[in-house]
Write an enzyme that holds these catalytic residues in place. Structure first.
Site: not given
Ligand code: URA
Length: 220
Positions: A108, A112, A209, A212
């Site tokens: 991602r 954007t 995340d 992560d």
């Molecule tokens: N991707 C993630 O890992 N966590 C989120 O909250 C949104 C997208």
């Protein structure tokens, strides 16, 4: 089903229990991964319940009996979105060892919030698209942008929406709405619909995340 048409929330007590483990910011990467694996079995129970069976005869050590086996007229394709989707594909592959795994590489763009492609193992031409069952895997359905792009990969190759399932751990209502508007007949299976997205496109309350936390790359 939920208030969203075609969105199934698996709120089994074991899903809820394990979700609470992974939401906790103190949970270690090892415990986080194991709890997700436990949830994955429950999500796949739901995601695969419409697979077709056919009758067979089996000889047990005692006698011949009627059994059922999966019809092999459809190819099952597991499509994890890298990198967080890998946590689902290990379990998916274990319970469906005959499935094909086709990785989708997307990250991602944090400015954007749109998906950026870097890898795609989908064949240029999909033969007999109507005979494919696609299970797209991504733990977080947030803005819905990567979900839409990954679904398009298959619908552009004439796979019917009805043959596609999107499997997530946690979904945001904004993303669900967007995906359902674009692809009303794609079924989404998730363990939770959370409250909303924050300005950075993270799901609230969510779990941070996912990639992560799975791969222990959280920077403090
Ligand atoms: N991707 C993630 O890992 N966590 C989120 O909250 C949104 C997208």
């Amino acid at each position: 089903m939920s208030d969203f048409k075609n969105v199934c929330v698996v709120n089994h007590p074991l899903c809820c229990h394990n979700l609470s483990i992974i939401r906790n910011k103190e949970t270690s990467a090892e415990v986080f991964r194991n709890a997700i694996r436990r949830i994955t079995y429950l999500l796949f129970y739901k995601a695969t319940e419409e697979l077709e069976l056919e009758a067979i005869k089996i000889e047990t050590p005692l006698e011949v009996c009627e059994g059922k086996t999966l019809k092999r007229n459809k190819e099952i394709i597991i499509a994890p979105i890298l990198r967080a989707g890998l946590i689902f594909s290990d379990v998916a592959n274990e319970i469906m060892p005959f499935a094909t795994v086709r990785h989708i590489g997307m990250y991602r763009d944090e400015d954007t919030l749109t998906p950026v492609w870097y890898y795609n193992k989908i064949p240029v031409e999909v033969e007999h698209p109507e005979d494919k069952i696609i299970l797209i895997l991504d733990p977080m359905l947030a803005t819905g942008n990567s979900a839409i792009d990954s679904i398009k990969l298959f619908t552009n190759k004439k796979v019917p929406q009805e043959n596609i399932r999107f499997i997530s751990l946690i979904s945001a209502p904004e993303g669900l709405r967007k995906v359902q508007d674009a692809f009303p007949n794609v079924k989404i299976i998730t363990a939770s619909i959370d409250n909303c997205l924050n300005e950075q496109g993270y799901i609230r309350p969510g779990l941070g995340d996912a990639g992560d936390r799975i791969f222990n790359t959280v920077e403090n």
